[in-house]
Design a protein around this motif. Structure first.
Motif, PDB file in Angstrom:
ATOM      1  N   THR A 192       1.022  14.314  25.955  1.00 45.96           N
ATOM      2  CA  THR A 192       0.530  15.258  26.686  1.00 45.96           C
ATOM      3  C   THR A 192      -0.777  15.817  26.303  1.00 45.96           C
ATOM      4  OG1 THR A 192       1.407  17.029  25.703  1.00 45.96           O
ATOM      5  CG2 THR A 192       2.881  15.886  27.483  1.00 45.96           C
ATOM      6  N   GLY A 193      -1.473  16.351  27.217  1.00 47.91           N
ATOM      7  CA  GLY A 193      -2.812  16.870  26.660  1.00 47.91           C
ATOM      8  C   GLY A 193      -2.680  18.102  25.923  1.00 47.91           C
ATOM      9  N   GLN A 194      -1.602  18.784  26.179  1.00 46.53           N
ATOM     10  CA  GLN A 194      -1.087  20.024  25.113  1.00 46.53           C
ATOM     11  C   GLN A 194      -0.814  19.357  23.606  1.00 46.53           C
ATOM     12  OE1 GLN A 194       1.810  22.388  27.040  1.00 46.53           O
ATOM     13  NE2 GLN A 194       1.873  23.927  25.464  1.00 46.53           N
ATOM     14  N   GLU A 195      -0.024  18.403  23.696  1.00 46.06           N
ATOM     15  CA  GLU A 195       0.078  17.783  22.510  1.00 46.06           C
ATOM     16  C   GLU A 195      -1.019  17.361  21.464  1.00 46.06           C
ATOM     17  OE1 GLU A 195       4.762  15.911  23.435  1.00 46.06           O
ATOM     18  OE2 GLU A 195       3.015  14.747  23.634  1.00 46.06           O
ATOM     19  N   ILE A 196      -2.043  16.598  22.448  1.00 46.74           N
ATOM     20  CA  ILE A 196      -3.221  16.172  21.850  1.00 46.74           C
ATOM     21  C   ILE A 196      -3.936  17.243  21.393  1.00 46.74           C
ATOM     22  CG2 ILE A 196      -5.464  14.959  22.197  1.00 46.74           C
ATOM     23  CD1 ILE A 196      -3.779  13.089  24.045  1.00 46.74           C
ATOM     24  N   LYS A 197      -3.936  18.239  22.041  1.00 43.68           N
ATOM     25  CA  LYS A 197      -4.977  19.607  21.599  1.00 43.68           C
ATOM     26  C   LYS A 197      -4.280  20.241  20.422  1.00 43.68           C
ATOM     27  CE  LYS A 197      -6.921  23.107  24.467  1.00 43.68           C
ATOM     28  NZ  LYS A 197      -6.919  23.931  25.738  1.00 43.68           N
ATOM     29  N   ALA A 198      -2.796  20.046  20.132  1.00 43.63           N
ATOM     30  CA  ALA A 198      -2.190  20.849  19.209  1.00 43.63           C
ATOM     31  C   ALA A 198      -2.161  20.056  17.958  1.00 43.63           C
ATOM     32  CB  ALA A 198      -0.653  20.936  19.759  1.00 43.63           C
ATOM     33  N   THR A 199      -2.785  18.896  18.051  1.00 42.15           N
ATOM     34  CA  THR A 199      -2.742  17.987  16.895  1.00 42.15           C
ATOM     35  C   THR A 199      -4.036  17.860  16.209  1.00 42.15           C
ATOM     36  OG1 THR A 199      -0.856  16.651  17.852  1.00 42.15           O
ATOM     37  CG2 THR A 199      -1.960  15.668  15.720  1.00 42.15           C
ATOM     38  N   ALA A 200      -4.325  18.060  15.198  1.00 48.14           N
ATOM     39  CA  ALA A 200      -5.653  18.078  14.613  1.00 48.14           C
ATOM     40  C   ALA A 200      -5.610  16.971  13.478  1.00 48.14           C
ATOM     41  CB  ALA A 200      -6.310  19.468  13.750  1.00 48.14           C
ATOM     42  N   VAL A 201      -6.665  16.085  13.588  1.00 48.04           N
ATOM     43  CA  VAL A 201      -6.748  14.991  12.580  1.00 48.04           C
ATOM     44  C   VAL A 201      -8.041  15.038  11.790  1.00 48.04           C
ATOM     45  CG1 VAL A 201      -7.020  12.613  12.443  1.00 48.04           C
ATOM     46  CG2 VAL A 201      -5.831  13.635  14.506  1.00 48.04           C
ATOM     47  N   VAL A 202      -7.783  15.075  10.530  1.00 50.87           N
ATOM     48  CA  VAL A 202      -8.913  15.233   9.431  1.00 50.87           C
ATOM     49  C   VAL A 202      -9.089  13.837   9.022  1.00 50.87           C
ATOM     50  CG1 VAL A 202      -9.359  16.183   7.190  1.00 50.87           C
ATOM     51  CG2 VAL A 202      -7.838  17.456   8.651  1.00 50.87           C
ATOM     52  N   VAL A 203     -10.587  13.596   8.867  1.00 56.38           N
ATOM     53  CA  VAL A 203     -11.016  12.408   8.063  1.00 56.38           C
ATOM     54  C   VAL A 203     -11.740  12.655   6.985  1.00 56.38           C
ATOM     55  CG1 VAL A 203     -13.033  12.337   9.654  1.00 56.38           C
ATOM     56  CG2 VAL A 203     -12.131  10.154   8.736  1.00 56.38           C
ATOM     57  N   MET A 204     -11.637  11.662   5.986  1.00 52.06           N
ATOM     58  CA  MET A 204     -12.659  11.821   4.734  1.00 52.06           C
ATOM     59  C   MET A 204     -12.933  10.575   4.501  1.00 52.06           C
ATOM     60  SD  MET A 204     -11.718  13.276   1.010  1.00 52.06           S
ATOM     61  CE  MET A 204     -10.851  11.937   0.264  1.00 52.06           C
ATOM     62  N   GLU A 205     -14.483  10.277   4.549  1.00 46.60           N
ATOM     63  CA  GLU A 205     -14.880   9.070   3.919  1.00 46.60           C
ATOM     64  C   GLU A 205     -14.622   8.857   2.424  1.00 46.60           C
ATOM     65  OE1 GLU A 205     -18.918   7.973   5.110  1.00 46.60           O
ATOM     66  OE2 GLU A 205     -18.517   5.882   3.830  1.00 46.60           O
ATOM     67  N   ILE A 206     -14.280   7.586   1.823  1.00 47.17           N
ATOM     68  CA  ILE A 206     -13.960   7.655   0.521  1.00 47.17           C
ATOM     69  C   ILE A 206     -15.408   7.815  -0.234  1.00 47.17           C
ATOM     70  CG2 ILE A 206     -12.917   6.673  -1.553  1.00 47.17           C
ATOM     71  CD1 ILE A 206     -10.820   5.555   0.413  1.00 47.17           C
ATOM     72  N   GLU A 207     -15.777   8.464  -0.995  1.00 45.35           N
ATOM     73  CA  GLU A 207     -17.128   8.506  -1.651  1.00 45.35           C
ATOM     74  C   GLU A 207     -17.148   7.795  -2.925  1.00 45.35           C
ATOM     75  OE1 GLU A 207     -18.889  12.358  -1.295  1.00 45.35           O
ATOM     76  OE2 GLU A 207     -18.715  12.236   0.767  1.00 45.35           O
ATOM     77  N   ARG A 208     -16.141   8.220  -3.731  1.00 46.95           N
ATOM     78  CA  ARG A 208     -15.804   8.042  -4.988  1.00 46.95           C
ATOM     79  C   ARG A 208     -14.229   7.675  -5.093  1.00 46.95           C
ATOM     80  NH1 ARG A 208     -19.868  11.053  -5.533  1.00 46.95           N
ATOM     81  NH2 ARG A 208     -18.796  13.014  -5.642  1.00 46.95           N
ATOM     82  N   ALA A 209     -13.812   6.882  -5.886  1.00 49.14           N
ATOM     83  CA  ALA A 209     -12.287   6.470  -6.207  1.00 49.14           C
ATOM     84  C   ALA A 209     -12.165   5.887  -7.582  1.00 49.14           C
ATOM     85  CB  ALA A 209     -11.678   5.754  -4.877  1.00 49.14           C
ATOM     86  N   SER A 210     -10.896   6.388  -8.051  1.00 44.16           N
ATOM     87  CA  SER A 210     -10.452   5.448  -9.156  1.00 44.16           C
ATOM     88  C   SER A 210      -8.765   5.356  -9.124  1.00 44.16           C
ATOM     89  CB  SER A 210     -10.862   6.394 -10.405  1.00 44.16           C
ATOM     90  OG  SER A 210     -10.012   7.715 -10.259  1.00 44.16           O
ATOM     91  N   ALA A 211      -8.484   4.060  -9.550  1.00 49.57           N
ATOM     92  CA  ALA A 211      -6.954   3.876  -9.791  1.00 49.57           C
ATOM     93  C   ALA A 211      -6.792   3.981 -11.165  1.00 49.57           C
ATOM     94  CB  ALA A 211      -6.758   2.491  -9.099  1.00 49.57           C
ATOM     95  N   LYS A 212      -5.498   4.399 -11.473  1.00 51.97           N
ATOM     96  CA  LYS A 212      -5.167   4.514 -13.130  1.00 51.97           C
ATOM     97  C   LYS A 212      -3.912   3.967 -12.952  1.00 51.97           C
ATOM     98  CE  LYS A 212      -5.257   7.743 -16.993  1.00 51.97           C
ATOM     99  NZ  LYS A 212      -5.523   8.906 -17.311  1.00 51.97           N
ATOM    100  N   ILE A 213      -3.450   2.800 -13.920  1.00 49.87           N
ATOM    101  CA  ILE A 213      -2.494   2.008 -13.769  1.00 49.87           C
ATOM    102  C   ILE A 213      -1.735   2.081 -15.266  1.00 49.87           C
ATOM    103  CG2 ILE A 213      -1.219  -0.160 -13.380  1.00 49.87           C
ATOM    104  CD1 ILE A 213      -3.333  -0.636 -11.312  1.00 49.87           C
ATOM    105  N   ARG A 214      -0.806   2.227 -15.514  1.00 50.92           N
ATOM    106  CA  ARG A 214       0.194   2.226 -16.707  1.00 50.92           C
ATOM    107  C   ARG A 214       1.511   1.353 -16.505  1.00 50.92           C
ATOM    108  NH1 ARG A 214       4.064   2.938 -20.932  1.00 50.92           N
ATOM    109  NH2 ARG A 214       3.261   3.490 -22.629  1.00 50.92           N
ATOM    110  N   ALA A 215       1.251   0.107 -17.191  1.00 54.07           N
ATOM    111  CA  ALA A 215       2.244  -0.702 -16.953  1.00 54.07           C
ATOM    112  C   ALA A 215       2.837  -1.450 -17.950  1.00 54.07           C
ATOM    113  CB  ALA A 215       2.085  -1.630 -15.452  1.00 54.07           C
ATOM    114  N   LYS A 216       2.986  -0.702 -19.106  1.00 52.46           N
ATOM    115  CA  LYS A 216       3.630  -1.492 -20.448  1.00 52.46           C
ATOM    116  C   LYS A 216       4.841  -1.239 -20.913  1.00 52.46           C
ATOM    117  CE  LYS A 216       0.309   1.507 -23.220  1.00 52.46           C
ATOM    118  NZ  LYS A 216      -0.694   1.371 -24.141  1.00 52.46           N
ATOM    119  N   GLY A 217       5.538  -0.329 -20.434  1.00 50.18           N
ATOM    120  CA  GLY A 217       6.725   0.257 -20.883  1.00 50.18           C
ATOM    121  C   GLY A 217       6.461   0.971 -22.292  1.00 50.18           C
ATOM    122  N   VAL A 218       7.594   0.395 -23.183  1.00 51.94           N
ATOM    123  CA  VAL A 218       7.544   1.287 -24.494  1.00 51.94           C
ATOM    124  C   VAL A 218       6.500   0.743 -25.304  1.00 51.94           C
ATOM    125  CG1 VAL A 218       8.986   1.308 -26.666  1.00 51.94           C
ATOM    126  CG2 VAL A 218      10.148   1.420 -24.530  1.00 51.94           C
ATOM    127  N   ALA A 219       5.538   1.399 -25.717  1.00 47.81           N
ATOM    128  CA  ALA A 219       4.439   0.994 -26.866  1.00 47.81           C
ATOM    129  C   ALA A 219       4.485   2.037 -27.776  1.00 47.81           C
ATOM    130  CB  ALA A 219       3.216   1.126 -26.194  1.00 47.81           C
TER     131      ALA A 219
END
Lengths: 235, 235
Positions: free
Chosen positions: A146-173
């Motif tokens: 409904t129009g009321q539902e759409i009005k009550a829902t706010a959507v936020v957007v963010m362009e990814i300007e910078r990003a990093s992934a960090k992965i550890r996948a080696k178990g016992v070391a």
């Protein structure tokens, strides 16, 4: 797949354990698309907030939502700096000394400026994808908003300007000289699994579970179902 | 159990869906103690960061760690405002309209000022609990930490000044008039489960898995094992 990479500077360079850092779109996006839950950091009057929320990605944009009354949105509508983080915890690692106790994980930190979506067409599309990114094609089967539902829902957007992934996948070391010690060590794996779907007890008549929910089945890893749904929603 | 409650002000009052907010120590602490992973929000030069890390609680203090080289610690050592958040995602909720799509979750946001632990006795105790909170009694069985390892490990502590828990646990909740519609709706539950422990392939001789790891067994919910371990470590 893409060979594109997010730019790296002091904000997103992985400093501690830099060998675990990745910046390419393919790695960063795959980790984001395998998650439903993120945590967003933002600042109000110098006080940092860390808010959990559902989110999704569209290209190099991240979307999340909440009521227009929410603290976060009220303060990010004009383009507030934010950091959206997703973490998959894969194991706890029990080593032979305290120092080498660790965890296997895959995480992404994405930086940008969050703003409220205000263009009506963009809002309508975002509200559809908020459902269809997780459950492809579902919006078309629902009672229209409904129009009321759409009005009550706010959507936020963010362009990814910078990003990093960090992965550890080696178990016992452990330190090389420690392996000979008579001390027990293990990798303790963990995974978030889908349970048996619980149909609403008030389903009307002979309504059956739609075929397009098949990716979400009992015993499956949630991240696999989310990644599948993502590929269907954004082919 | 305690009837104590964290003070409530504009920082931690649950505004959106305030009926889901809880501030009592018992609720807040139980949700924290059932988690290993948290996300910490902090600010450096106006830029918010959202960092995933392992953490644990001691009374009304929260501890986490990282190398003294880490961005977060370097900037929080003098008592920087921070927000530590834990989220247990329990389900995705598929409703009969887009607006009522939701998730069941249990989360805690804890606010305070994070500082580096510097008193040597406090550091030593924290380094023990960093392992023993998860694996009670384990430190006594390990190769002792070297001076260099202790020096390379920084511990951060934050007294919880304000905190709020937010819980949604109601599954599908549609508008009354929508229940009659021929639309499928369900609660899709999920849980993080422990997998089969993977002993280090380089275990010396006949080293067996210690009894005190019994709480961590295949198929068990990670949060239950963590809560058990917590109660053993801090009886």
């Amino acid at each position: 797949m893409t060979s594109e990479t997010y730019p790296v500077d002091a904000t997103n360079r992985v400093k501690r354990r830099h060998d675990r850092g990745r910046y390419d779109h393919a790695t960063v996006h795959a980790l984001l698309d395998a998650a439903a839950l993120c945590h967003v950091a933002y600042v109000v009057d110098g006080q940092p907030y860390c808010t959990p929320t559902l989110f999704w990605r569209e290209g190099t944009h991240l979307y999340w939502h909440g009521s227009s009354a929410s603290r976060m949105l009220r303060n990010q509508s004009d383009g507030q700096p934010a950091c959206l983080t997703v973490t998959h915890l894969d194991s706890l690692v029990l080593a032979r000394c305290g120092f080498n106790h660790s965890a296997d994980y895959r995480s992404v930190m994405a930086f940008g400026r969050a703003r409220l979506v205000e263009e009506p067409g963009e809002t309508a599309r975002a509200l559809t994808m908020m459902v269809d990114r997780f459950f492809p094609g579902r919006t078309a089967t629902l009672r229209p908003s409904t129009g009321q539902e759409i009005k009550a829902t706010a959507v936020v957007v963010m362009e990814i300007e910078r990003a990093s992934a960090k992965i550890r996948a080696k178990g016992v070391a452990d330190d090389e000289e420690d392996y000979a010690l008579p001390i027990y060590a293990e990798r303790l794996p963990m995974r978030t699994l889908i349970g048996a779907p619980e149909p609403c007890p008030r389903l009307a008549g002979d309504v059956a579970r739609p075929e397009n929910l098949a990716a979400y089945r009992e015993g499956r890893a949630l991240e696999d179902a989310l990644a599948d749904a993502y590929r269907t929603a954004y082919p």
